[in-house]
Motif scaffolding. Structure first.
Motif, mmCIF file in Angstrom:
data_model
loop_
_atom_site.group_PDB
_atom_site.id
_atom_site.type_symbol
_atom_site.label_atom_id
_atom_site.label_comp_id
_atom_site.label_asym_id
_atom_site.label_seq_id
_atom_site.Cartn_x
_atom_site.Cartn_y
_atom_site.Cartn_z
ATOM 1 N N ALA A 27 -20.701 5.522 8.145
ATOM 2 C CA ALA A 27 -19.516 5.810 9.078
ATOM 3 C C ALA A 27 -18.179 4.939 8.668
ATOM 4 N N SER A 28 -18.497 3.927 7.903
ATOM 5 C CA SER A 28 -17.325 2.938 7.710
ATOM 6 C C SER A 28 -16.683 3.786 6.281
ATOM 7 N N THR A 29 -17.458 4.372 5.439
ATOM 8 C CA THR A 29 -17.130 5.097 4.272
ATOM 9 C C THR A 29 -16.295 6.429 4.800
ATOM 10 N N LYS A 30 -16.909 7.136 5.785
ATOM 11 C CA LYS A 30 -16.056 8.334 6.158
ATOM 12 C C LYS A 30 -14.820 7.956 6.768
ATOM 13 N N GLU A 31 -14.759 6.869 7.536
ATOM 14 C CA GLU A 31 -13.252 6.534 8.352
ATOM 15 C C GLU A 31 -12.694 5.961 7.296
ATOM 16 N N LEU A 32 -12.872 5.289 6.255
ATOM 17 C CA LEU A 32 -11.911 5.024 5.146
ATOM 18 C C LEU A 32 -11.189 6.244 4.163
ATOM 19 N N LEU A 33 -12.297 7.324 4.210
ATOM 20 C CA LEU A 33 -11.955 8.700 3.235
ATOM 21 C C LEU A 33 -10.772 9.288 4.119
ATOM 22 N N MET A 34 -10.984 9.304 5.457
ATOM 23 C CA MET A 34 -10.138 10.156 6.286
ATOM 24 C C MET A 34 -8.792 9.301 6.166
ATOM 25 N N ALA A 35 -8.747 8.175 6.159
ATOM 26 C CA ALA A 35 -7.432 7.328 6.024
ATOM 27 C C ALA A 35 -6.843 7.893 4.643
ATOM 28 N N VAL A 36 -7.768 7.661 3.601
ATOM 29 C CA VAL A 36 -7.247 7.755 2.261
ATOM 30 C C VAL A 36 -6.635 9.394 1.940
ATOM 31 N N ARG A 37 -7.456 10.410 2.376
ATOM 32 C CA ARG A 37 -6.911 11.762 2.500
ATOM 33 C C ARG A 37 -5.445 11.791 3.018
ATOM 34 N N SER A 38 -5.557 11.271 4.181
ATOM 35 C CA SER A 38 -4.071 11.250 5.156
ATOM 36 C C SER A 38 -3.081 10.794 4.160
ATOM 37 N N ARG A 39 -3.260 9.581 3.619
ATOM 38 C CA ARG A 39 -2.416 8.874 2.815
ATOM 39 C C ARG A 39 -1.928 9.773 1.568
ATOM 40 N N LYS A 70 -1.934 12.893 1.339
ATOM 41 C CA LYS A 70 -1.252 14.229 1.732
ATOM 42 C C LYS A 70 0.294 13.668 1.903
ATOM 43 N N GLN A 71 0.614 12.416 2.116
ATOM 44 C CA GLN A 71 1.993 11.971 2.235
ATOM 45 C C GLN A 71 2.619 11.452 0.873
ATOM 46 N N LYS A 72 1.523 11.092 0.196
ATOM 47 C CA LYS A 72 2.059 10.508 -1.582
ATOM 48 C C LYS A 72 0.863 10.990 -2.251
ATOM 49 N N PRO A 73 0.919 12.316 -2.796
ATOM 50 C CA PRO A 73 0.072 12.927 -3.632
ATOM 51 C C PRO A 73 -0.210 12.230 -5.045
ATOM 52 N N ASP A 74 0.892 11.552 -5.340
ATOM 53 C CA ASP A 74 0.993 10.879 -6.820
ATOM 54 C C ASP A 74 0.477 9.419 -6.549
ATOM 55 N N ASN A 75 -0.183 9.145 -5.742
ATOM 56 C CA ASN A 75 -0.681 7.438 -5.239
ATOM 57 C C ASN A 75 -2.037 7.723 -6.227
ATOM 58 N N HIS A 76 -2.312 7.229 -7.426
ATOM 59 C CA HIS A 76 -3.191 7.530 -8.305
ATOM 60 C C HIS A 76 -4.342 6.459 -7.804
ATOM 61 N N GLN A 77 -3.995 5.461 -7.430
ATOM 62 C CA GLN A 77 -4.808 4.367 -6.747
ATOM 63 C C GLN A 77 -5.849 4.886 -5.678
ATOM 64 N N MET A 78 -5.092 5.508 -4.629
ATOM 65 C CA MET A 78 -5.585 6.217 -3.645
ATOM 66 C C MET A 78 -6.559 7.236 -4.076
ATOM 67 N N ARG A 79 -6.186 8.208 -5.113
ATOM 68 C CA ARG A 79 -7.078 9.042 -5.615
ATOM 69 C C ARG A 79 -8.413 8.399 -6.215
ATOM 70 N N TYR A 80 -8.237 7.454 -6.870
ATOM 71 C CA TYR A 80 -9.344 6.921 -7.520
ATOM 72 C C TYR A 80 -10.362 6.335 -6.458
ATOM 73 N N LEU A 81 -9.798 5.654 -5.247
ATOM 74 C CA LEU A 81 -10.568 5.170 -4.370
ATOM 75 C C LEU A 81 -11.436 6.453 -3.573
#
Length: 425
Positions: free
Chosen positions: A144-156, A158-169
């Motif tokens: 549940a915690s990981t799914k919540e985090l992944l939703m936030a990461v995907r949303s981020r 979409k705003q900043k597709p060049d954020n490589h740290q988020m993509r690695y996460l």
């Protein structure tokens, strides 16, 4: 929540800074629209000076002729200062403008921050901080915690597709949820940004290997080779290179890669023990391969007889609790086989709960925890059934277990019973 509290507090302080002077100023300071006659002020000054002259005359301080001269001069001054004076109108509305600015500015700042600020990063930081402060105690809570985090990461992203740290996460957490397709896509994106990266290459190779059912494909082999060539001492690259070499029947190089990987580990660690088993299997396979090439068909026939499908490749175990033993029905039970001597890494393992007992459990060579490390790698085996309070395969104080051994794979033994009787001190 703390973020918005901070925003509200700062916004309120800013509004007070703007509005405080407005409401502290009196109306008489000219903030309301009104008309002012400047000539009235000049007349008031004339009357004050004239009163002073009359007082001086009455006290005998000046003579009558002096009084008349000073009075005429005062009248001339009044006429000169009053020439050209006109009514001045002070317009209102400044207060309303400043109030509007005090309200609009914080709202505009919030809007712009949501569009271009780091609010998304802050949300992700808060979720990860909550994970560290309150670690998940069950698989369901972790997911549940990981799914919540992944939703936030995907949303981020979409705003900043060049954020490589988020993509690695995104890739790492997708692997944790076994969403291999999303993980693989993310690793490939990162490789586009940093072609030839040993870390991204081995991560991608591992994800492809797991998604393919622990099979070495040409794509897995390619990314593994890129990783090991770029980082010859990386543990993960050496481990995967050994698997690729073993798959290609290059047993000599498989042993070499695994030995180099093991050299980086604690000799008593479970990973080192697992590699010991893999190295032994690769070495035996290499010897068998060389003998087959030198001895011809006779050795091949012997090898075929040793690996005949008619030989028993596993055990049926009747697992039960000792009479009077009290255990929670929800406690985890591990039933596994390991080498009687040498590495204690499980070579086959099954999992259930106390509520499932008594139960007949099958352990065979298809239940290996890692490729190349099944029950056939040990000449003698120990069979164990253990109740784990913690739910982990590692034995801990307070666990209950029963054991049987040594037994030999392939001797056609009948079903055996394991009674859980002993408490680990």
């Amino acid at each position: 929540m703390a973020f918005w509290q901070g925003v509200l507090i700062l916004g309120a302080l800013g509004a007070v800074f703007v509005l405080w002077p407005i409401f502290r100023l009196p109306i008489s300071r000219g903030l309301a629209a009104k008309t002012i006659r400047r000539d009235i002020t000049q007349a008031d000054l004339y009357q004050e000076h004239l009163a002073d002259l009359n007082k001086n005359l009455a006290n005998g301080d000046i003579e009558q002729d002096q009084y008349e001269a000073l009075k005429i001069e005062l009248q001339r001054t009044l006429v000169s200062d009053s020439a050209g004076l006109k009514e001045v109108e002070v317009k209102g509305g400044g207060k309303l403008l400043l109030v509007g600015v005090a309200i609009t500015a914080p709202l505009l700042a919030v809007f712009l921050y949501l569009q271009w600020g780091a609010k998304g990063d802050w949300d992700i930081h808060q979720i990860m901080q909550a994970e560290r402060d309150n670690p998940a105690t069950t698989q369901e809570a972790f997911e549940a915690s990981t799914k919540e985090l992944l939703m936030a990461v995907r949303s981020r992203l979409k705003q900043k597709p060049d954020n490589h740290q988020m993509r690695y996460l995104l890739a790492e957490r997708s692997m944790a949820l076994k969403d291999y397709d999303e993980a693989i896509a993310a690793y490939k994106k990162l490789l586009e940004v940093e072609p030839g990266s040993p870390t991204m290459s081995i991560k991608l190779a591992q994800a492809l290997f797991v998604r393919g059912g622990s099979k070495v494909t040409p794509e897995v082999a390619h990314h593994t080779n890129v990783a090991v060539n770029g980082a010859p001492f990386m543990y993960q690259a050496l481990e995967m290179s050994g698997l690729v070499a073993f798959h290609n029947q290059d047993y000599k190089n498989a042993v070499t890669f695994w030995q180099r990987a093991k050299a980086q580990l604690d000799p008593n660690s479970r990973s080192a023990q697992a590699l010991d088993g893999a190295i032994m299997k690769a070495a035996r396979a290499g010897v068998a391969s060389e003998q087959a090439m030198s001895d011809g068909d006779s050795v091949a026939a012997t090898a075929d007889s040793q690996e005949s499908p008619n030989v028993d490749r596993g055990f049926d175990l009747d697992v039960k609790l000792a009479e009077g033993l009290q255990a929670s029905p929800n406690d985890t039970v591990f039933v596994y086989a390991r080498a009687w001597k040498g590495a204690k890494m499980p070579l086959a393992i099954a999992r259930m709960t106390v509520a499932d007992l008594p139960k007949v459990v099958r352990l065979d060579t298809t239940m290996a925890m890692a490729p190349g490390m099944d029950m056939s790698t040990a000449t003698e085996l120990e069979l164990i059934a253990r109740i784990s309070k913690s739910g982990t395969p590692v034995p801990q104080s307070g666990d209950w277990q029963g054991a049987l051994g040594p037994v030999v794979l392939g001797q056609g033994i009948e079903a055996k019973s394991i009674v859980i009787t002993d408490k680990i001190p």
